[in-house]
Design an enzyme around this catalytic site. Structure first.
Site, PDB file in Angstrom:
ATOM      1  N   CYS A 270      -5.740 -12.153  -4.074  1.00  0.00           N
ATOM      2  CA  CYS A 270      -5.526 -13.824  -3.881  1.00  0.00           C
ATOM      3  C   CYS A 270      -5.225 -14.270  -4.946  1.00  0.00           C
ATOM      4  CB  CYS A 270      -6.961 -14.378  -3.253  1.00  0.00           C
ATOM      5  SG  CYS A 270      -8.136 -13.294  -2.028  1.00  0.00           S
TER       6      CYS A 270
ATOM      7  N   ARG B  25       2.205 -11.014  -4.576  1.00  0.00           N
ATOM      8  CA  ARG B  25       0.803 -10.502  -5.086  1.00  0.00           C
ATOM      9  C   ARG B  25       0.303  -9.771  -3.744  1.00  0.00           C
ATOM     10  NH1 ARG B  25      -2.288 -12.524  -9.806  1.00  0.00           N
ATOM     11  NH2 ARG B  25      -4.063 -12.665  -8.570  1.00  0.00           N
TER      12      ARG B  25
ATOM     13  N   TRP C 281      -6.183 -11.802   0.459  1.00  0.00           N
ATOM     14  CA  TRP C 281      -6.271 -10.745   0.658  1.00  0.00           C
ATOM     15  C   TRP C 281      -7.238 -10.645   0.936  1.00  0.00           C
ATOM     16  CZ3 TRP C 281      -6.941  -5.688  -1.212  1.00  0.00           C
ATOM     17  CH2 TRP C 281      -5.758  -4.756  -0.580  1.00  0.00           C
TER      18      TRP C 281
ATOM     19  N   ASN D 212     -11.137 -16.678  -4.973  1.00  0.00           N
ATOM     20  CA  ASN D 212     -11.119 -15.149  -5.751  1.00  0.00           C
ATOM     21  C   ASN D 212     -12.126 -14.816  -6.113  1.00  0.00           C
ATOM     22  OD1 ASN D 212      -8.131 -15.944  -5.230  1.00  0.00           O
ATOM     23  ND2 ASN D 212      -7.410 -15.847  -7.002  1.00  0.00           N
ATOM     24  N   GLY D 213     -12.621 -13.261  -6.470  1.00  0.00           N
ATOM     25  CA  GLY D 213     -13.507 -12.599  -6.150  1.00  0.00           C
ATOM     26  C   GLY D 213     -14.056 -12.507  -5.382  1.00  0.00           C
TER      27      GLY D 213
ATOM     28  N   GLU E  14      -0.807  15.764  -7.273  1.00  0.00           N
ATOM     29  CA  GLU E  14      -0.676  14.631  -7.403  1.00  0.00           C
ATOM     30  C   GLU E  14       0.903  14.197  -8.446  1.00  0.00           C
ATOM     31  OE1 GLU E  14      -0.984  12.688  -5.864  1.00  0.00           O
ATOM     32  OE2 GLU E  14      -0.730  10.538  -7.000  1.00  0.00           O
TER      33      GLU E  14
ATOM     34  N   LYS F   8       4.319  12.592  -7.713  1.00  0.00           N
ATOM     35  CA  LYS F   8       4.308  11.236  -8.722  1.00  0.00           C
ATOM     36  C   LYS F   8       6.244  11.744  -9.047  1.00  0.00           C
ATOM     37  CE  LYS F   8       2.752   8.784  -7.280  1.00  0.00           C
ATOM     38  NZ  LYS F   8       1.915   8.834  -6.291  1.00  0.00           N
TER      39      LYS F   8
ATOM     40  N   GLU G 170       9.149  11.893  -6.250  1.00  0.00           N
ATOM     41  CA  GLU G 170       9.267  11.077  -5.571  1.00  0.00           C
ATOM     42  C   GLU G 170       9.901   9.591  -6.367  1.00  0.00           C
ATOM     43  OE1 GLU G 170       4.711   8.872  -5.430  1.00  0.00           O
ATOM     44  OE2 GLU G 170       6.192   9.468  -2.465  1.00  0.00           O
TER      45      GLU G 170
ATOM     46  N   HIS H   2       1.618  34.973  -8.427  1.00  0.00           N
ATOM     47  CA  HIS H   2       1.687  35.506  -7.149  1.00  0.00           C
ATOM     48  C   HIS H   2       3.082  35.098  -7.116  1.00  0.00           C
ATOM     49  CE1 HIS H   2      -2.312  37.251  -7.202  1.00  0.00           C
ATOM     50  NE2 HIS H   2      -3.141  36.517  -7.372  1.00  0.00           N
TER      51      HIS H   2
ATOM     52  N   LYS I 179       6.788   2.644   1.578  1.00  0.00           N
ATOM     53  CA  LYS I 179       4.768   2.668   1.356  1.00  0.00           C
ATOM     54  C   LYS I 179       4.685   2.501   2.779  1.00  0.00           C
ATOM     55  CE  LYS I 179       2.332   0.957  -1.698  1.00  0.00           C
ATOM     56  NZ  LYS I 179       1.388   2.513  -2.135  1.00  0.00           N
TER      57      LYS I 179
HETATM   58  O1  M6R Z   1      -1.542   4.810   3.059  1.00  0.00           O
HETATM   59  P1  M6R Z   1      -1.616   5.924   2.640  1.00  0.00           P
HETATM   60  O2  M6R Z   1      -2.945   5.778   1.625  1.00  0.00           O
HETATM   61  O3  M6R Z   1      -2.050   6.404   4.234  1.00  0.00           O
HETATM   62  O4  M6R Z   1      -0.081   6.304   3.046  1.00  0.00           O
HETATM   63  C1  M6R Z   1      -0.322   7.871   2.757  1.00  0.00           C
HETATM   64  C2  M6R Z   1       1.223   8.401   1.750  1.00  0.00           C
HETATM   65  O5  M6R Z   1       2.200   8.005   2.666  1.00  0.00           O
HETATM   66  C3  M6R Z   1       1.385   7.853   0.669  1.00  0.00           C
HETATM   67  O6  M6R Z   1       0.420   8.629   0.251  1.00  0.00           O
HETATM   68  C4  M6R Z   1       2.330   9.049   0.073  1.00  0.00           C
HETATM   69  O7  M6R Z   1       2.215  10.190  -0.015  1.00  0.00           O
HETATM   70  C5  M6R Z   1       2.915   7.581  -0.904  1.00  0.00           C
HETATM   71  N1  M6R Z   1       4.174   7.972  -1.742  1.00  0.00           N
HETATM   72  C6  M6R Z   1       2.394   8.739  -2.110  1.00  0.00           C
HETATM   73  O8  M6R Z   1       2.666   7.842  -4.020  1.00  0.00           O
END
Ligand code: M6R
Length: 608
Positions: free
Chosen positions: A2, A27, A74, A100-101, A481, A485, A488, A504, A603
């Site tokens: 927000c 934001r 938001w 906000n909050g 993870e 990261k 990507e 293995h 995203k």
């Molecule tokens: O919005 P979601 O959490 O459902 O998205 C899932 C994946 O598309 C998302 O986590 C994607 O793997 C990211 N780009 C990872 O950084």
């Protein structure tokens, strides 16, 4: 997240407020609104969606006057719609509040106010503030605001306007940023300097427990006992672009650095340390229903799937309930065993991922109860699930998910405390976990403070073509993870593996060019991981080790060490993932890549 902007002066406030709201768009928000006080009393205009929608409303029904407050919302409590948008008003529309909050005790206050005859028109926590101020009003707005704030628990940055005390804005802060902008015969209030930078660079930052009273003739800062506080004026030298990213070069970095705050937001008002328990209001499942569950299926994609893997371990080890984790894209086309004693936990930052949504619908069709762990309030998954836990991590703009991951793991830990304590977890064990959770924000901060060490490691490996990430137990999903990261945003090939699985197959890849990241905090499987480190070292691999304390057993085996603070085993992922986020970030930046919008990625993946 927000945003607030307010203006008092001699100019027409509408264009200034709309312009300020646009500066806050970065934001993230889902509705917006304005309130102005003029000769006609107090009027509001609100719209769901983008600020252009609000502009359209105002073109048809303009607002005149030179005192106003505005907000981008938001959603946290209640759907993103016009009714829940701010400003929120009292029964007689003489008081308007933007906030906000989160008001944590809003349920009890709402009940009390209703008993006193107040009528509520929104689902928001904010509306209680408008009614509390209305109830306390006795001629002077700041006094009524003080009385109201003394009744609320939670966090706020607020701006308030009243037609009964015109020409004045009262603003106050506790845990949510707010500043006063100083102009010539005009004053601003904003949650973010970006909103007012066009007009002034002279600002007064409010601290927690302080209130600003603004008229066109001047401003004063008071504490919540109405005593004057003397404040210094700061000059802002940042450019607009720098401000939007909070001074960080990229949204991803900003979001990584927000994590002490975001995980605190996920926990706020939910953790009951003394009882080793959690309060989760939105589950929509009775104690009996939770106790009767026979299995849990967690379904998600990408980073959210990784947090699901951690959730599986939590549920099985602490709540002793059979749990499986499924890629949403696979689950939806299988013939899974689901009964009415199945809880399907759906994890999604965006709440819009097509595969995850379809998996949730499939689970529902088969009779499961569904529970969404979602960040975006009012998203499709949040609307369609049977119950949910909002992450409250604020908008995540960088495509690479960072703060949503840590908040997801926190939400899973909260749920595990609840389920575990309803089943067979002792209060002592519950307390141990809950206290360790409380320490996490500060512990994350201590890792962030050492970002330059991680940047130096990134410099050394920025030209690598392959990376291996290895971990065991709770830290195996962290290995996945970390690798995701790096892939990507840096486009370096990276694989995550359970450390012992390396022999293995992937061990064939190891040579003196291969960086191998071990996630090896001092937990129950530490000694096992050390054996795996030895296997890599024996083949000349370059070892980067995330650990929690220096162990002489690692001497000579590792090339780079990144230390995280100590915690209970199950919470290590929340700490160990942070250096991996930073490592990926710095490597990508050093390769000159677009960190916030990596190639080929969106995203939110709303297609199958
Ligand atoms: O919005 P979601 O959490 O459902 O998205 C899932 C994946 O598309 C998302 O986590 C994607 O793997 C990211 N780009 C990872 O950084």
């Amino acid at each position: 997240m927000c945003g607030i902007v307010g203006y008092v002066g001699s100019r027409s406030a509408s264009p200034l407020l709309l312009e300020g709201l646009k500066r806050l768009e970065y934001r993230g928000y889902d509705s917006a609104g304005i309130a102005m006080s003029n000769g006609n009393g107090l009027e509001t205009r609100k719209a769901k969606g983008k600020i252009t929608m609000l502009e359209n409303v105002m073109t048809g029904h303009p607002l005149h006057g030179s005192v106003g407050i505005a907000h981008t919302r938001w959603a946290t409590h209640g759907q993103p719609n016009e009714c829940n948008a701010h400003p929120q008003v009292d029964c007689t529309t003489t008081i308007a509040v933007v906030h906000n909050g989160i008001i944590e005790n809003y349920g009890a206050l709402r009940k009390m106010l209703k008993m006193q005859g107040h009528t509520f028109t929104s689902e928001t926590d904010t509306e209680v503030l408008a009614h509390l101020i209305e109830a306390a009003f006795d001629g002077k707005l700041e006094d009524a605001v003080i009385d109201a704030l003394n009744l609320v628990e939670g966090t706020y940055g607020i701006a308030v306007l009243s037609s009964k005390d015109p020409g004045k804005i009262v603003c106050a802060r506790k845990g949510s940023p707010l500043l006063i902008g100083l102009g010539d015969g005009e004053f601003y209030v904003a949650s973010d300097v970006a909103a007012i930078l066009q007009h002034t660079r002279q600002v007064v930052y409010l601290d927690d427990g302080e209130m600003g009273v603004l008229t066109k003739d001047g401003y004063e800062v008071l504490d919540l006992n109405a005593r004057r506080v003397s404040k210094g004026v700061s000059r802002i030298d940042w450019s607009l672009d720098e401000i939007e990213k909070g001074g960080f070069d990229h949204f991803m970095l900003k979001e990584i650095f927000e994590q002490p705050q975001t995980i605190e937001n996920t926990m706020r008002g939910r953790l009951v340390v003394e009882e080793g328990f959690s309060k989760l209001g939105g589950l929509n499942l009775t104690k009996e229903e939770l106790q009767a569950l026979e299995q849990i299926i967690i379904t998600a994609c990408g980073t959210s799937w990784h947090s699901g893997l951690i959730g599986e371990m939590y549920m099985e080890e602490l709540a002793r309930i059979r749990t499986e984790v499924e890629y949403a894209s696979e689950f939806r086309y299988r013939n899974p065993i689901v009964t009415d004693k199945t809880l399907c936990i759906v994890i999604s930052q965006s709440g819009e991922t097509a595969d995850t949504l379809a998996a949730m619908r499939e689970a529902k069709r088969r009779g499961a109860k569904t529970l969404g762990l979602v960040n975006v309030v009012g998203s499709t998954i949040a609307r369609e699930d049977d119950g949910g836990i909002y992450l409250h991590a604020g908008p995540e703009i960088g495509v690479a998910s960072t703060k949503a991951f840590t908040s997801q793991v926190i939400a899973l830990a909260l749920l595990t405390l609840k389920m575990g304590r309803l089943r067979n977890m002792s209060v002592v064990q519950g307390r141990e976990v809950a206290s360790a959770m409380l320490a996490l924000p500060e512990q994350i901060q201590s890792i962030l403070d050492r970002a330059p060490e991680i940047e130096a490691i990134a410099e050394r490996f920025k030209d690598a073509t392959n990376f291996l990430y290895l971990g065991r137990g709770y830290n195996f999903p962290v290995a996945l993870e970390g690798a995701l990261k790096l892939k990507e945003i840096s486009y370096i090939h990276a694989e995550g593996y359970p450390a012992a699985e390396m022999k293995h197959g992937p061990i064939a890849l190891i040579d003196s060019e291969m960086p191998v990241v071990f996630i090896a905090p001092h937990d129950a499987v530490f000694d096992k991981v050390v054996s795996n480190v030895q296997e890599v070292k024996a083949r000349g691999g370059k070892v980067i080790c995330i650990t929690s304390q220096h162990e002489s057993v690692l001497d000579g085996l590792i090339d780079f060490e990144i230390r995280v603070p100590q915690t209970v085993d199950m919470l290590y992922p929340i700490l160990t993932v942070v250096p991996l986020q930073l490592l990926a970030y710095y490597i990508a930046v050093k390769r000159g890549l677009n960190v916030d919008q990596p190639r080929n990625l969106a995203k939110s993946v709303t297609v199958e």
